[in-house]
Design a protein around this motif. Structure first.
Motif, PDB file in Angstrom:
ATOM      1  N   VAL A  68       0.840  -1.197   0.000  1.00 58.57           N
ATOM      2  CA  VAL A  68       0.000   0.000   0.000  1.00 58.57           C
ATOM      3  C   VAL A  68       0.875   1.246   0.000  1.00 58.57           C
ATOM      4  CG1 VAL A  68      -1.665   1.344   1.351  1.00 58.57           C
ATOM      5  CG2 VAL A  68      -1.994  -1.117   1.050  1.00 58.57           C
ATOM      6  N   ALA A  69       1.897   1.279   0.842  1.00 55.50           N
ATOM      7  CA  ALA A  69       2.788   2.445   0.907  1.00 55.50           C
ATOM      8  C   ALA A  69       3.483   2.677  -0.432  1.00 55.50           C
ATOM      9  CB  ALA A  69       3.817   2.259   2.016  1.00 55.50           C
ATOM     10  N   ALA A  70       3.835   1.605  -1.123  1.00 50.96           N
ATOM     11  CA  ALA A  70       4.512   1.738  -2.418  1.00 50.96           C
ATOM     12  C   ALA A  70       3.586   2.331  -3.477  1.00 50.96           C
ATOM     13  CB  ALA A  70       5.042   0.384  -2.871  1.00 50.96           C
ATOM     14  N   SER A  71       2.282   2.201  -3.285  1.00 45.94           N
ATOM     15  CA  SER A  71       1.332   2.700  -4.284  1.00 45.94           C
ATOM     16  C   SER A  71       0.923   4.159  -4.048  1.00 45.94           C
ATOM     17  CB  SER A  71       0.076   1.823  -4.305  1.00 45.94           C
ATOM     18  OG  SER A  71      -0.681   2.014  -3.123  1.00 45.94           O
ATOM     19  N   VAL A  72       1.346   4.737  -2.916  1.00 42.87           N
ATOM     20  CA  VAL A  72       0.999   6.127  -2.583  1.00 42.87           C
ATOM     21  C   VAL A  72       1.998   7.062  -3.265  1.00 42.87           C
ATOM     22  CG1 VAL A  72       0.802   7.773  -0.674  1.00 42.87           C
ATOM     23  CG2 VAL A  72      -0.016   5.434  -0.391  1.00 42.87           C
ATOM     24  N   ALA A  73       1.520   8.219  -3.705  1.00 40.21           N
ATOM     25  CA  ALA A  73       2.384   9.198  -4.367  1.00 40.21           C
ATOM     26  C   ALA A  73       3.565   9.570  -3.476  1.00 40.21           C
ATOM     27  CB  ALA A  73       1.579  10.444  -4.725  1.00 40.21           C
ATOM     28  N   ALA A  74       4.730   9.731  -4.090  1.00 38.02           N
ATOM     29  CA  ALA A  74       5.976   9.979  -3.348  1.00 38.02           C
ATOM     30  C   ALA A  74       5.922  11.229  -2.476  1.00 38.02           C
ATOM     31  CB  ALA A  74       7.135  10.071  -4.324  1.00 38.02           C
ATOM     32  N   PHE A  75       5.150  12.242  -2.854  1.00 40.64           N
ATOM     33  CA  PHE A  75       5.108  13.455  -2.040  1.00 40.64           C
ATOM     34  C   PHE A  75       4.258  13.274  -0.785  1.00 40.64           C
ATOM     35  CE2 PHE A  75       1.513  13.953  -4.896  1.00 40.64           C
ATOM     36  CZ  PHE A  75       0.511  14.417  -4.067  1.00 40.64           C
ATOM     37  N   CYS A  76       3.540  12.157  -0.671  1.00 41.42           N
ATOM     38  CA  CYS A  76       2.660  11.910   0.482  1.00 41.42           C
ATOM     39  C   CYS A  76       3.296  11.058   1.576  1.00 41.42           C
ATOM     40  CB  CYS A  76       1.388  11.208   0.017  1.00 41.42           C
ATOM     41  SG  CYS A  76       0.372  12.197  -1.072  1.00 41.42           S
ATOM     42  N   THR A  77       4.280  10.255   1.223  1.00 41.89           N
ATOM     43  CA  THR A  77       4.869   9.325   2.182  1.00 41.89           C
ATOM     44  C   THR A  77       6.292   8.979   1.764  1.00 41.89           C
ATOM     45  OG1 THR A  77       4.508   7.216   3.340  1.00 41.89           O
ATOM     46  CG2 THR A  77       4.014   7.245   1.005  1.00 41.89           C
ATOM     47  N   ALA A  78       7.040   8.389   2.666  1.00 42.05           N
ATOM     48  CA  ALA A  78       8.386   7.934   2.327  1.00 42.05           C
ATOM     49  C   ALA A  78       8.277   6.801   1.304  1.00 42.05           C
ATOM     50  CB  ALA A  78       9.111   7.453   3.572  1.00 42.05           C
ATOM     51  N   ARG A  79       9.131   6.829   0.313  1.00 40.43           N
ATOM     52  CA  ARG A  79       9.121   5.830  -0.755  1.00 40.43           C
ATOM     53  C   ARG A  79       9.628   4.493  -0.220  1.00 40.43           C
ATOM     54  NH1 ARG A  79      13.181   4.399  -4.497  1.00 40.43           N
ATOM     55  NH2 ARG A  79      14.482   6.010  -3.574  1.00 40.43           N
ATOM     56  N   VAL A  80       8.890   3.407  -0.508  1.00 43.26           N
ATOM     57  CA  VAL A  80       9.322   2.058  -0.147  1.00 43.26           C
ATOM     58  C   VAL A  80      10.385   1.637  -1.154  1.00 43.26           C
ATOM     59  CG1 VAL A  80       8.641  -0.355   0.062  1.00 43.26           C
ATOM     60  CG2 VAL A  80       7.149   1.436   0.949  1.00 43.26           C
ATOM     61  N   PRO A  90       9.816 -10.394   8.553  1.00 41.84           N
ATOM     62  CA  PRO A  90       9.700  -9.462   7.436  1.00 41.84           C
ATOM     63  C   PRO A  90      10.196  -8.066   7.801  1.00 41.84           C
ATOM     64  CG  PRO A  90       7.536  -9.904   8.346  1.00 41.84           C
ATOM     65  CD  PRO A  90       8.506 -10.775   9.084  1.00 41.84           C
ATOM     66  N   TYR A  91      10.715  -7.386   6.795  1.00 41.15           N
ATOM     67  CA  TYR A  91      11.148  -6.007   6.989  1.00 41.15           C
ATOM     68  C   TYR A  91      10.768  -5.169   5.779  1.00 41.15           C
ATOM     69  CZ  TYR A  91      15.249  -7.205   4.126  1.00 41.15           C
ATOM     70  OH  TYR A  91      16.072  -7.619   3.106  1.00 41.15           O
ATOM     71  N   ILE A  92      10.656  -3.863   6.010  1.00 34.38           N
ATOM     72  CA  ILE A  92      10.356  -2.891   4.963  1.00 34.38           C
ATOM     73  C   ILE A  92      11.449  -1.829   5.017  1.00 34.38           C
ATOM     74  CG2 ILE A  92       8.742  -1.127   4.131  1.00 34.38           C
ATOM     75  CD1 ILE A  92       6.514  -2.648   5.685  1.00 34.38           C
ATOM     76  N   VAL A  93      12.067  -1.567   3.875  1.00 35.55           N
ATOM     77  CA  VAL A  93      13.074  -0.512   3.776  1.00 35.55           C
ATOM     78  C   VAL A  93      12.440   0.652   3.038  1.00 35.55           C
ATOM     79  CG1 VAL A  93      15.346   0.137   2.903  1.00 35.55           C
ATOM     80  CG2 VAL A  93      14.926  -2.229   3.648  1.00 35.55           C
ATOM     81  N   SER A  94      12.504   1.833   3.622  1.00 37.19           N
ATOM     82  CA  SER A  94      11.967   3.027   2.974  1.00 37.19           C
ATOM     83  C   SER A  94      12.997   4.144   3.056  1.00 37.19           C
ATOM     84  CB  SER A  94      10.653   3.463   3.625  1.00 37.19           C
ATOM     85  OG  SER A  94      10.853   3.799   4.971  1.00 37.19           O
ATOM     86  N   GLU A  95      12.770   5.180   2.251  1.00 37.64           N
ATOM     87  CA  GLU A  95      13.697   6.307   2.338  1.00 37.64           C
ATOM     88  C   GLU A  95      13.572   6.923   3.727  1.00 37.64           C
ATOM     89  OE1 GLU A  95      12.783   9.262  -0.635  1.00 37.64           O
ATOM     90  OE2 GLU A  95      10.661   9.116  -0.227  1.00 37.64           O
ATOM     91  N   TYR A  96      14.673   7.427   4.221  1.00 35.32           N
ATOM     92  CA  TYR A  96      14.704   8.023   5.556  1.00 35.32           C
ATOM     93  C   TYR A  96      14.313   9.490   5.429  1.00 35.32           C
ATOM     94  CZ  TYR A  96      16.513   9.899   9.924  1.00 35.32           C
ATOM     95  OH  TYR A  96      16.638  10.537  11.127  1.00 35.32           O
ATOM     96  N   VAL A  97      13.315   9.887   6.201  1.00 35.33           N
ATOM     97  CA  VAL A  97      12.867  11.266   6.241  1.00 35.33           C
ATOM     98  C   VAL A  97      13.167  11.802   7.625  1.00 35.33           C
ATOM     99  CG1 VAL A  97      10.919  12.838   5.996  1.00 35.33           C
ATOM    100  CG2 VAL A  97      11.028  10.778   4.571  1.00 35.33           C
ATOM    101  N   GLN A  98      14.139  12.700   7.708  1.00 34.12           N
ATOM    102  CA  GLN A  98      14.530  13.243   9.008  1.00 34.12           C
ATOM    103  C   GLN A  98      13.476  14.220   9.498  1.00 34.12           C
ATOM    104  OE1 GLN A  98      18.465  14.789   9.008  1.00 34.12           O
ATOM    105  NE2 GLN A  98      18.474  15.158  11.199  1.00 34.12           N
ATOM    106  N   ARG A  99      13.128  14.123  10.795  1.00 32.29           N
ATOM    107  CA  ARG A  99      12.132  15.023  11.369  1.00 32.29           C
ATOM    108  C   ARG A  99      12.765  16.304  11.821  1.00 32.29           C
ATOM    109  NH1 ARG A  99       8.741  12.029  15.780  1.00 32.29           N
ATOM    110  NH2 ARG A  99      10.358  10.557  16.174  1.00 32.29           N
TER     111      ARG A  99
END
Length: 99
Positions: A68-80, A90-99
């Motif tokens: 589901v996260a992979a199907s969301v537009a990149a500007f809305c969530t971190a890219r898987v 299981p694990y999921i690797v996504s781009e790191y978004v620093q807060r």
């Protein structure tokens, strides 16, 4: 996942092809680590704890979260970037978004 960083450490050195730097946070179902991709980019790696990972329903739900996260537009969530299994967890690797 490969070995802990030191005595008593629960932080693995690697998860899949990614080097782990440190634990970012932990909850009831899993942990999130700051890592580095083979290309040197910072990534977030979310891993299910061993107990929930043993439940096939929870494992499927976790991997569905990645789909589901992979199907969301990149500007809305971190890219898987990737998903996988490490020591049966299981694990999921996504781009790191620093807060």
């Amino acid at each position: 996942m490969t070995g802990p960083r030191g005595p008593g450490s629960g932080t693995p050195e690697r998860i899949g092809d990614h080097r782990v730097s440190r634990l970012l946070g932990e909850g009831g179902q899993g942990a999130v680590y700051l890592g580095e991709s083979p290309g040197g980019a910072r990534v977030a790696i979310k891993v299910l704890h061993a107990r929930p990972a043993a439940d096939p329903v929870i494992r499927r739900r976790f991997l569905r979260e990645a789909e589901v996260a992979a199907s969301v537009a990149a500007f809305c969530t971190a890219r898987v970037i990737a998903t996988g299994l490490a020591d049966g967890r299981p694990y999921i690797v996504s781009e790191y978004v620093q807060r």
